[in-house]
Design an enzyme around this catalytic site. Structure first.
Site, PDB file in Angstrom:
ATOM      1  CD  GLU A 122      -3.175  -0.772   2.122  1.00 59.59           C
ATOM      2  OE1 GLU A 122      -2.867  -0.200   3.180  1.00 59.59           O
ATOM      3  OE2 GLU A 122      -4.325  -1.177   1.887  1.00 59.59           O
TER       4      GLU A 122
ATOM      5  CD  GLU B 112      -4.747  -5.903   2.447  1.00 63.18           C
ATOM      6  OE1 GLU B 112      -5.538  -5.186   3.111  1.00 63.18           O
ATOM      7  OE2 GLU B 112      -3.519  -5.795   2.522  1.00 63.18           O
TER       8      GLU B 112
END
Length: 778
Positions: free
Chosen positions: A367, A439
């Site tokens: 991320e 995710e």
């Protein structure tokens, strides 16, 4: 290799006196955690320290003339190694293994001292540290340590790849760069040689009848590499396990051995209650077994770092595809930090590239923002060291700079009402490359095992909607839910007790309802779980709403007090093998069978009663009020008739409790029945991961999952009971002796203590009774 897991001394405070052996430590065996950690309200302050490990090392005279290496499989997080007081190496990653040669540092025929100064703080100079981070990172020599004794000329590394399903390519790295002779043999699962070739360092062998490594039948082979001396005699042998398989992410999905395969998986942290990261082989392997066999996953992402070789070995053996990645969480540091991250890529790839289960390298910090210069380097390192695998990097960014082969996207767009996932075209500008969801859900809908039924059911449905949408669109190669189990975290994340309740299981790997969604996608065993207990006290005004069934049955028959109601089938799902089934009619045929209504009247009255249940009698839309009036007039029914039918079939109030039975059918045959009714005869159910333990290179452990169940075998979510644990015999209890059954679930761990014999665990849950588990230790 020779295990060095026993005989360590440990101190929480490193000092020169400890290095010199002037102050004692406490005994420690590896894997070791610097402190046992509470399950709730834990934080980094519980393990952050600069600690020390020390042990004696006897080096026989027979080792003189050989080359000696210490290997540390995992030391969290900055480890400085000393041999006989001499500093040898500092390793700055807590998630990869490292080696140091000690050939010229030891005394042969006598005792030596190995010491480790271990910085367990969240030191911002190394990944994953530098800013906030959404998981605890623990501390300790939490994986095994070895002494590797090698000949003077030896094989440093063997890398096996399979460019085709009948070909194996072996590349040898040897210690002596002079011309060498080597021989490579391929052994099948029975140890029979199926191919052999002599040469220098590069080999390509053909195995026409090789069995492929697949998710359903993961055939494994061994490459036995032998280094030959000038006389043609074997001077060193290295064996590595591999599988014949091809893996490729294309624009339209993932292809394993040329067959398009959707990767249905979960993310996994490597932590455990009480012991943090310090789990021996069995517990690591057990997580892989749970993912594959209980949750019926086909893939796992090792978030957010490389994990134990024992876990990956089990993935190889079980047929579980792995997406593994370098340590990191959003933050990118300075030049030295980036240099360390590049070293982490190198170590990860070199250490794990023979595992057939690994199908994708993660070479970005999870991320993080784009950094083309940095990620050009990490991507190039992975491709140079392993041309056989593709690369990716996990993003929350849309339209991010894509330097890797696969766009991995954390898609948290689904909120219960929106589509399950975003289309590929909305996320990436390069439609020619692979695309997957790394995710989903997680923090968008944290769910505790003791939340109300509606939240637990919605949690499972959200996983279903995302998995279904991703599997149906033909663009996603796979979908990894967040996450396998609940985990402790920092104060900046999680619930008020610093726990992220994001798992489809609790921290002890007890299943929440969402686990049934994953389990029901497989065919290994029948699954039938209802999103509600059907207890009227859980519903406003006692009106049972629309619970959902999570099942792999073809259809489900509903019975009310043994009277047939109706049959349900999954509707509207496009991508899931087995979509959840809505229980949208609890009246069904009862008006005909119990009230004697003609078919036409029964159908009309059922429609009206179901509408009253949906909207409530006070909030009926005008069209339904009109339909009620027409129904009453046509069939000469009174308001008292309607009220009685409503109370009996909708309100369920004032009468005897209902017994509901759901029969799951497969090919017309009942494969599983589940009964739901108010229960009070609770009992404790304790399931060990194994009952036969054995000490080998280090201690052994078993996990025990504990649940409070009712008489129908359902978890009792309101049974927040204290559970007392007592171990006796050859096993020791790890963690507290009194725990709470949160949502009716808890667990514990048992550990060998150097004794052989019988052992027992006594579990006492008060009003839910007690149970004793028996074990043997060899």
């Amino acid at each position: 290799m020779i295990s060095l897991c026993r005989g360590w001394q440990f101190t929480e405070q490193w000092s020169e006196d400890f290095l010199k052996g002037l102050v004692p430590g406490v005994g420690a065996e590896l894997p070791h955690t610097v402190r046992e950690i509470a399950q709730h309200y834990a934080g980094p302050e519980d393990y952050e320290m600069v600690c020390g490990y020390r042990r004696e090392l006897d080096v026989p005279e027979a080792y003189r003339g050989k080359r000696l290496f210490l290997q540390f499989d995992g030391a969290a997080h900055i480890a400085t190694v000393y041999v006989n007081g001499v500093e040898t190496v500092t390793h700055r990653c807590g998630y990869t293994a490292f080696r140091v040669e000690i050939t010229d540092l030891v005394e042969y025929g006598g005792a030596n001292t190995v010491a480790v100064k271990l910085d367990c703080t969240e030191n911002g100079s190394v990944p994953p540290f530098g800013f906030v981070i959404d998981y605890l990172t623990y501390g300790g020599l939490y994986r095994e340590v070895w002494l590797d004794v090698r000949p003077k000329r030896f094989i440093e590394d063997v890398f096996v790849s399979t460019p085709a399903l009948d070909r194996a390519r072996a590349e040898l790295t040897v210690s002596d760069r002079a011309a060498v002779s080597a021989r490579v043999r391929i052994l099948d699962g029975e140890g029979v040689s199926v191919a052999e070739q002599s040469g220098m360092t590069s080999f390509e062998l053909r195995v026409p009848d090789a069995k492929p490594w697949t998710l359903d039948a993961p055939a494994l082979y061994v490459c036995a590499a032998e280094l030959l001396d000038e006389r043609g005699e074997v001077c060193d042998t290295v064996r590595v396990r591999f599988g014949f398989r091809t893996a490729e992410f294309k624009a339209d999905g993932f292809y394993l051995n040329g067959k398009k395969t959707f990767l249905r998986g979960l993310n996994r942290h490597q932590c455990y209650p009480t012991i943090g990261y310090a789990a021996p082989a069995h517990l690591q392997r057990e997580d892989a077994r749970i993912l594959k066999e209980e949750l019926q996953c086909t893939a796992v992402r090792t978030s957010h770092y490389p994990q134990s070789r024992h876990f990956l070995d089990a993935c190889d053996e079980l047929g579980l595809a792995v997406f593994t990645e370098i340590p990191g969480w959003q933050h990118i540091g300075g030049a030295d930090w980036k240099e360390q991250a590049c070293r982490n890529v190198r170590e990860m790839v070199l250490q794990y590239r023979n595992h057939p289960s690994i199908v994708l390298w993660g070479v970005r910090i999870n991320e993080s923002l784009d950094d083309d210069e940095f990620y050009t380097r990490t991507n190039a390192i992975a491709h140079e060291l392993d041309p056989s695998r593709q690369t990716s990097g996990v993003r929350y960014l849309e339209k991010s700079s894509l330097l890797e082969d696969v766009y991995a996207f954390n898609d948290f767009s689904h909120n219960g009402l929106t589509p399950g996932c975003k289309p590929k075209s909305a996320v990436t500008t390069d439609m020619s490359k692979g695309f997957l969801i790394s995710e989903h859900n997680g923090h968008m809908f944290p769910t505790k095992s003791f939340d109300n039924w509606e939240k637990r059911q919605e949690h499972a449905l959200r996983h279903a909607r995302v998995q279904d949408a991703a599997a149906a669109d033909g663009e996603h190669a796979g979908c990894f839910g967040w996450c396998m189990f609940d985990y402790p975290t920092h104060k900046d994340f999680g619930s008020g007790d610093r726990v992220c309740y994001h798992g489809v299981m609790d921290a002890f790997r007890n299943p929440k309802l969402a686990a049934a969604l994953y389990a029901s996608q497989g065919e290994a065993f029948p699954v039938l779980e209802l999103g509600s207990t059907m207890d009227i006290g859980d519903y406003p005004a006692g009106q049972i709403g629309h619970p959902w069934l999570f099942t792999n049955a073809d259809e489900v028959e509903l019975y009310k007090n043994d009277a047939y109601v109706t049959t349900f089938r999954a509707k509207g799902w496009k991508g899931l093998p087995h979509g959840p089934v809505e229980v949208d009619d609890t009246i069904g045929a009862l008006l005909e069978s119990q009230e004697g209504f003609p078919k036409e009247q029964a159908a009309l009255v059922r429609e009206c009663l179901l509408a009253a249940g949906k909207y409530g009698t006070a909030n009926l839309p005008l069209r339904w009020k009109a339909k009620f009036a027409w129904c009453f007039a046509r069939y000469h029914m009174t308001m008292a008739d309607g009220t009685a039918l409503y109370g009996k079939y909708v309100g369920n109030w004032g009468g005897e409790a209902t017994v509901w039975r759901f029969d799951g059918k497969k090919d017309g045959r009942t494969v599983l029945s589940r009964v739901y009714c108010p229960g009070r005869a609770l009992h404790v159910d304790a399931v060990p991961s194994r009952t036969a333990l054995r000490e080998g290179d280090t201690y052994d452990m078993a996990a025990v999952r504990i649940r409070i169940l009712d008489e129908n075998g359902h978890a009792a979510p309101y049974a927040q009971l204290p559970v007392t644990l007592r171990a006796e015999g050859a096993l020791a209890l790890v963690g507290p002796a009194v725990v709470t059954a949160e949502g009716g679930m808890t667990g514990c761990y048992l550990r060998t203590k150097g004794e052989k014999g019988e052992a027992a665990l006594h579990v006492d849950a008060g009003q839910a009774g007690s149970v004793t588990l028996r074990f043997t230790v060899e």
